[in-house]
Design a protein around this motif. Structure first.
Motif, PDB file in Angstrom:
ATOM      1  N   ALA A 299       5.837   3.140   0.592  1.00 10.48           N
ATOM      2  CA  ALA A 299       5.780   2.160   1.854  1.00 10.48           C
ATOM      3  C   ALA A 299       6.656   1.544   2.270  1.00 10.48           C
ATOM      4  O   ALA A 299       6.487   1.151   4.136  1.00 10.48           O
ATOM      5  N   GLU A 300       7.446   0.589   2.225  1.00  9.24           N
ATOM      6  CA  GLU A 300       9.054  -0.080   3.015  1.00  9.24           C
ATOM      7  C   GLU A 300       9.124   0.940   4.497  1.00  9.24           C
ATOM      8  O   GLU A 300       9.910   0.002   4.667  1.00  9.24           O
ATOM      9  N   HIS A 302       8.078   3.331   5.218  1.00  8.58           N
ATOM     10  CA  HIS A 302       6.811   4.029   5.944  1.00  8.58           C
ATOM     11  C   HIS A 302       6.350   5.907   6.262  1.00  8.58           C
ATOM     12  O   HIS A 302       6.372   6.339   6.953  1.00  8.58           O
ATOM     13  N   TYR A 310       0.110   2.932   9.588  1.00 10.01           N
ATOM     14  CA  TYR A 310       0.917   1.865   9.610  1.00 10.01           C
ATOM     15  C   TYR A 310       1.053   0.768  10.440  1.00 10.01           C
ATOM     16  O   TYR A 310       0.491   1.445  11.841  1.00 10.01           O
ATOM     17  N   GLN A 382       0.281   2.090  -5.141  1.00  7.24           N
ATOM     18  CA  GLN A 382       0.174   1.467  -4.378  1.00  7.24           C
ATOM     19  C   GLN A 382      -0.656   1.473  -3.993  1.00  7.24           C
ATOM     20  O   GLN A 382      -1.558  -0.202  -3.916  1.00  7.24           O
ATOM     21  N   GLN A 411      10.526  -7.951  -0.688  1.00  2.84           N
ATOM     22  CA  GLN A 411       9.988  -6.011  -0.495  1.00  2.84           C
ATOM     23  C   GLN A 411       8.615  -6.214   0.139  1.00  2.84           C
ATOM     24  O   GLN A 411       8.291  -5.698   0.851  1.00  2.84           O
ATOM     25  N   MET A 412       7.483  -7.362  -1.269  1.00  2.00           N
ATOM     26  CA  MET A 412       6.572  -6.957  -0.712  1.00  2.00           C
ATOM     27  C   MET A 412       5.971  -7.560   0.547  1.00  2.00           C
ATOM     28  O   MET A 412       5.439  -6.728   1.647  1.00  2.00           O
ATOM     29  N   THR A 416       6.653  -4.966   3.660  1.00  2.00           N
ATOM     30  CA  THR A 416       5.162  -4.553   3.173  1.00  2.00           C
ATOM     31  C   THR A 416       3.962  -4.649   3.412  1.00  2.00           C
ATOM     32  O   THR A 416       3.078  -4.065   4.675  1.00  2.00           O
ATOM     33  N   LEU A 420       0.620  -3.569   6.729  1.00  2.00           N
ATOM     34  CA  LEU A 420      -0.523  -2.387   6.432  1.00  2.00           C
ATOM     35  C   LEU A 420      -1.581  -3.258   6.501  1.00  2.00           C
ATOM     36  O   LEU A 420      -2.597  -2.561   6.771  1.00  2.00           O
ATOM     37  N   GLN A 428      -3.819  -2.423  -2.889  1.00  2.00           N
ATOM     38  CA  GLN A 428      -2.769  -2.735  -4.069  1.00  2.00           C
ATOM     39  C   GLN A 428      -2.633  -2.754  -5.268  1.00  2.00           C
ATOM     40  O   GLN A 428      -3.388  -3.482  -5.729  1.00  2.00           O
TER      41      GLN A 428
END
Length: 552
Positions: A299-300, A302, A310, A382, A411-412, A416, A420, A428
């Motif tokens: 996800a980070e 994309h 996204y 995730q 990172q989340m 992310t 999202l 998630q």
């Protein structure tokens, strides 16, 4: 003279958490000839003879050995011996370590290693210029901790012939400046453009790396695992020869299932080769009975495959929904054929579209082949659309969770959640929903992507807070917390089920193999926020001690 039925090893003074729902607690366990001979209380003491080794638990917890359902030991062991960046998020410290490694290894042609975290750099994309300033004369190739991207210097880009005219590969992306020039960050399949040029470690270095990793895993109580890539992937060399070298020398003490890598550049023509590899590689404690299909990215950056696009930095829909590496219709056909041949399929499925495509493929295989004992499992999970949660139980697909990631961290929160959106952000890592829907949970670390410590992952599964998080960090989706017993079961019986080892391991019961771990405390007796403080004192495989803490 010892009693003829005396045990070789007896644990006494409990507690014992058996992960056996019929009898979850005991205070004593006896081991004879590598198997559990008795589980109970004071009556087990009758099996203590003159030659029996007695381990007084003294209130410390005995558990079945942990099993990591998704890990890359050889890659982790190699990184530990190279330019290792995996335990900090400070960009200045990265540069200090890289320069120090280059200075200490003047004869090394390539500077490689890796493990850096995307949160350390704006947008998760460091530049070649940072590396050029400290290593201008040799190529540098440093995968990030997720191994879905790599940071390279200008010399590496030159060696690979990558410039503004180089097209992005179908399964990846070259990060560029406004004029189209590569900036030094390669995503997904673009990493292969440079990785193919990096010299492989010698066979001796690969075996040493595997044994180094095995020692680390044993120190965390891990007695069995599923190696998630048997084959060559970016800068990861095929670990199969190292496993066989360790087997030949009697040095492989863990039980290992190998997941044979599915080459996404090819199709069904590789299946006969996988059958041959399964036959050639499966010996002793190593069985190559699984096929690993990476269906999407992360996800980070994309590249995780999403049902909807996204969001952009301003919160608008973008034109990017990630990458499905295997066309969904083809995926159904491949999985159906693999299932018919008795292969388990281990999916990397991170975005909600990839999860759905993997479940659709399992459903297609069930429809054609009927129910076979292949135990397909989906790793990472995730983002899972709520409609797909009940399908895990309905299809007999195991949810292979990497629980350590289910927490607020940069990172989340920075790379992310903003991309999202609110609704998907709540989908998630739905461990609680999966468990309530009747899914079987297995658990793993994805080491070297993240820590191999099962207790740290179990801590997050229970608390949904990172072990070392500051007090201000909120609970990440508290409704998805699971209880300590369920989290331990995922890391023991659940992973044993995924590994087809549940008939002999995964719980403490008479007749099962004595793969056991002693903790320094009973986490059930303390507050949930202290689970990660527990540590492993001793680890046993077949009743033989393979790890003891220095002060155990």
């Amino acid at each position: 003279m010892s009693h003829p039925q005396a045990a070789d090893l007896v644990f006494t003074g409990g507690p014992v958490h058996t992960v056996d729902p019929a009898r979850s607690r005991a205070t004593a366990v006896a081991v004879r000839d590598g198997r559990i001979a008795a589980v109970g209380h004071d009556e087990v003491h009758e099996l203590i003879g003159a030659r029996t080794e007695v381990v007084d638990l003294a209130g410390r917890l005995l558990l079945p050995g942990f099993q990591d359902a998704h890990v890359h030991p050889q890659g982790a062991g190699l990184e530990l011996g190279l330019c290792h960046l995996g335990d900090t998020v400070d960009p200045a410290e990265y540069l200090r370590r890289i320069k120090a490694y280059a200075d200490e290894h003047p004869d090394v042609e390539w500077i490689t290693g890796g493990g850096w975290s995307m949160e350390a750099f704006p947008g998760g994309t460091p530049t070649a210029a940072l590396l050029d300033a400290i290593v201008p004369d040799r190529p540098v190739f440093l995968p990030n901790r997720d191994h879905h991207g790599a940071w390279v210097n200008s010399r590496a880009l030159e060696r690979a012939g990558i410039d503004a005219r180089t097209p992005d590969p179908a399964d990846g992306r070259i990060e560029r400046d406004t004029e189209g020039n590569p900036t030094g960050m390669l995503q997904e399949g673009a990493t292969h453009l440079v990785a193919r040029l990096v010299p492989d470690p010698t066979p001796e270095e690969q075996t040493a790396a595997l044994l180094r990793a095995q020692a680390v895993l044993h120190s965390y109580g891990v007695t069995a695992w599923q190696d998630a890539i048997i084959g060559t992937y970016t800068n990861m060399t095929d670990p199969a020869p190292a496993y066989h070298a360790a087997l030949a020398d009697g040095l492989l003490t863990a039980r290992v299932v190998g997941a044979l890598w599915w080459d996404r550049a090819r199709g069904a023509e590789q299946i006969p080769e996988l059958v041959t590899r399964r036959e050639e590689l499966s010996h002793g404690r190593f069985r190559a009975t699984t096929v690993k299909i990476m269906q999407d990215g992360i996800a980070e950056n994309h590249t995780a495959a999403m049902l909807d696009p996204y969001l952009t930095g301003c919160g608008c829909a973008s034109d990017n929904s990630g990458i499905s590496f295997v066309e969904p219709g083809d995926l159904k056909k491949y999985v159906t054929e693999l299932d018919a041949l008795g292969f388990q399929v281990h999916f990397h499925a991170l975005g909600d579209r990839a999860v759905r495509e993997a479940l659709d493929a399992v459903e297609a295989a069930r429809a054609v082949n009927g129910w076979r004992d292949t135990r397909h499992h989906l790793a990472h999970l995730q983002v899972v659309h709520p409609d797909d949660v009940p399908r895990f139980r309905a299809l007999g697909a195991t949810a292979n969770i990497q629980a350590l990631w289910a927490a607020h961290e940069p990172q989340m929160d920075e790379l992310t959640l903003p991309f999202l959106g609110a609704e998907r952000g709540r989908w998630q890592y739905p461990f609680g929903d999966l468990l309530r829907a009747g899914a079987t949970l297995a658990a793993g670390s994805d080491w070297p992507v993240s820590s191999p410590d099962p207790l740290a992952a179990i801590h997050v599964a229970v608390n949904r807070i990172a072990p070392a998080a500051p007090d201000a960090t909120g609970v990440f989706l508290p409704e998805q917390r699971i209880d300590l017993g369920a989290a331990i079961a995922a890391y023991t019986a659940g992973s044993a089920y995924a590994n087809h080892l549940d008939d002999t391991t995964g719980s403490i019961a008479v007749g099962k193999l004595a793969d056991l771990v002693v903790l320094d405390r009973d986490p059930f007796a303390g507050p949930p926020e202290e689970i990660a403080a527990a540590r492993v004192l001793q680890t046993f495989v077949d009743g033989c001690r393979v790890y003891a803490a220095p002060d155990a």
